[in-house]
Scaffold this motif. Structure first.
Motif, PDB file in Angstrom:
ATOM      1  N   VAL A  21       0.857  -1.180   0.000  1.00  0.00           N
ATOM      2  CA  VAL A  21       0.000   0.000   0.000  1.00  0.00           C
ATOM      3  C   VAL A  21       0.896   1.234   0.000  1.00  0.00           C
ATOM      4  O   VAL A  21       1.824   1.335   0.806  1.00  0.00           O
ATOM      5  N   TYR A  22       0.632   2.147  -0.926  1.00  0.00           N
ATOM      6  CA  TYR A  22       1.447   3.347  -1.097  1.00  0.00           C
ATOM      7  C   TYR A  22       0.662   4.569  -0.635  1.00  0.00           C
ATOM      8  O   TYR A  22      -0.456   4.799  -1.079  1.00  0.00           O
ATOM      9  N   PHE A  23       1.269   5.344   0.253  1.00  0.00           N
ATOM     10  CA  PHE A  23       0.673   6.580   0.742  1.00  0.00           C
ATOM     11  C   PHE A  23       1.577   7.737   0.316  1.00  0.00           C
ATOM     12  O   PHE A  23       2.773   7.714   0.603  1.00  0.00           O
ATOM     13  N   ASP A  24       1.007   8.738  -0.333  1.00  0.00           N
ATOM     14  CA  ASP A  24       1.773   9.930  -0.704  1.00  0.00           C
ATOM     15  C   ASP A  24       2.037  10.765   0.538  1.00  0.00           C
ATOM     16  O   ASP A  24       1.214  10.819   1.449  1.00  0.00           O
ATOM     17  N   GLY A  25       3.186  11.413   0.557  1.00  0.00           N
ATOM     18  CA  GLY A  25       3.509  12.365   1.612  1.00  0.00           C
ATOM     19  C   GLY A  25       3.582  13.753   1.020  1.00  0.00           C
ATOM     20  O   GLY A  25       3.417  13.935  -0.189  1.00  0.00           O
ATOM     21  N   PRO A  28       8.154  13.695  -1.969  1.00  0.00           N
ATOM     22  CA  PRO A  28       8.463  12.304  -2.318  1.00  0.00           C
ATOM     23  C   PRO A  28       9.243  11.564  -1.221  1.00  0.00           C
ATOM     24  O   PRO A  28       9.073  10.367  -1.031  1.00  0.00           O
ATOM     25  N   ASP A  29      10.062  12.301  -0.467  1.00  0.00           N
ATOM     26  CA  ASP A  29      10.825  11.666   0.614  1.00  0.00           C
ATOM     27  C   ASP A  29       9.945  11.264   1.794  1.00  0.00           C
ATOM     28  O   ASP A  29      10.364  10.484   2.640  1.00  0.00           O
ATOM     29  N   ASP A  30       8.742  11.813   1.870  1.00  0.00           N
ATOM     30  CA  ASP A  30       7.833  11.525   2.979  1.00  0.00           C
ATOM     31  C   ASP A  30       6.805  10.453   2.639  1.00  0.00           C
ATOM     32  O   ASP A  30       5.897  10.190   3.436  1.00  0.00           O
ATOM     33  N   ALA A  31       6.910   9.846   1.471  1.00  0.00           N
ATOM     34  CA  ALA A  31       5.965   8.800   1.086  1.00  0.00           C
ATOM     35  C   ALA A  31       6.107   7.610   2.039  1.00  0.00           C
ATOM     36  O   ALA A  31       7.174   7.361   2.595  1.00  0.00           O
ATOM     37  N   LEU A  32       5.018   6.887   2.228  1.00  0.00           N
ATOM     38  CA  LEU A  32       4.992   5.733   3.121  1.00  0.00           C
ATOM     39  C   LEU A  32       4.552   4.515   2.320  1.00  0.00           C
ATOM     40  O   LEU A  32       3.574   4.580   1.564  1.00  0.00           O
ATOM     41  N   VAL A  33       5.276   3.426   2.481  1.00  0.00           N
ATOM     42  CA  VAL A  33       4.941   2.172   1.808  1.00  0.00           C
ATOM     43  C   VAL A  33       4.824   1.101   2.877  1.00  0.00           C
ATOM     44  O   VAL A  33       5.751   0.892   3.664  1.00  0.00           O
ATOM     45  N   LEU A  34       3.680   0.421   2.919  1.00  0.00           N
ATOM     46  CA  LEU A  34       3.450  -0.650   3.885  1.00  0.00           C
ATOM     47  C   LEU A  34       3.184  -1.951   3.141  1.00  0.00           C
ATOM     48  O   LEU A  34       2.504  -1.962   2.112  1.00  0.00           O
ATOM     49  N   GLU A  35       3.715  -3.054   3.679  1.00  0.00           N
ATOM     50  CA  GLU A  35       3.521  -4.376   3.069  1.00  0.00           C
ATOM     51  C   GLU A  35       2.885  -5.312   4.085  1.00  0.00           C
ATOM     52  O   GLU A  35       3.232  -5.286   5.262  1.00  0.00           O
ATOM     53  N   TYR A  36       1.973  -6.149   3.580  1.00  0.00           N
ATOM     54  CA  TYR A  36       1.273  -7.105   4.427  1.00  0.00           C
ATOM     55  C   TYR A  36       1.129  -8.434   3.695  1.00  0.00           C
ATOM     56  O   TYR A  36       1.109  -8.478   2.464  1.00  0.00           O
ATOM     57  N   THR A  58      -0.617  -2.583  -4.767  1.00  0.00           N
ATOM     58  CA  THR A  58      -0.202  -3.666  -5.652  1.00  0.00           C
ATOM     59  C   THR A  58      -0.312  -4.972  -4.881  1.00  0.00           C
ATOM     60  O   THR A  58      -0.203  -4.998  -3.647  1.00  0.00           O
ATOM     61  N   VAL A  59      -0.531  -6.045  -5.610  1.00  0.00           N
ATOM     62  CA  VAL A  59      -0.623  -7.384  -5.024  1.00  0.00           C
ATOM     63  C   VAL A  59       0.234  -8.314  -5.860  1.00  0.00           C
ATOM     64  O   VAL A  59       0.169  -8.292  -7.090  1.00  0.00           O
TER      65      VAL A  59
END
Length: 77
Positions: A21-25, A28-36, A58-59
């Motif tokens: 899951v991609y979250f914009d900040g 660009p350096d503040d973007a957050l990417v989480l994986e599950y 993305t999956v």
């Protein structure tokens, strides 16, 4: 009523998909990417809800045993 969790030994409950899951900040350096890790059904249902909420997701099948399970997965499954 909250449904009972499936038996973890049930093959249908084994994670086979990685959800990213991609979250914009603000920059660009503040973007957050989480994986599950998730089952195929959880991944499909979560992705539908996340994209509807405006998130980029993305999956794939690159599941690492160290990945956390999708939080509140009973809500998506």
């Amino acid at each position: 009523m909250i449904p009972a969790e499936k038996n973890p030994a049930d093959p249908a409950d084994q994670p086979t998909r990685r959800i990213t899951v991609y979250f914009d900040g603000p920059t660009p350096d503040d973007a957050l990417v989480l994986e599950y890790a998730a089952t195929q059904a959880e991944a499909g249902e979560f992705t539908t809800a996340a994209v509807h909420a405006g998130l980029m997701v993305t999956v794939d099948a690159e599941v690492d045993p160290a990945l956390r399970r999708l939080p509140c997965r009973s809500l998506w499954h």
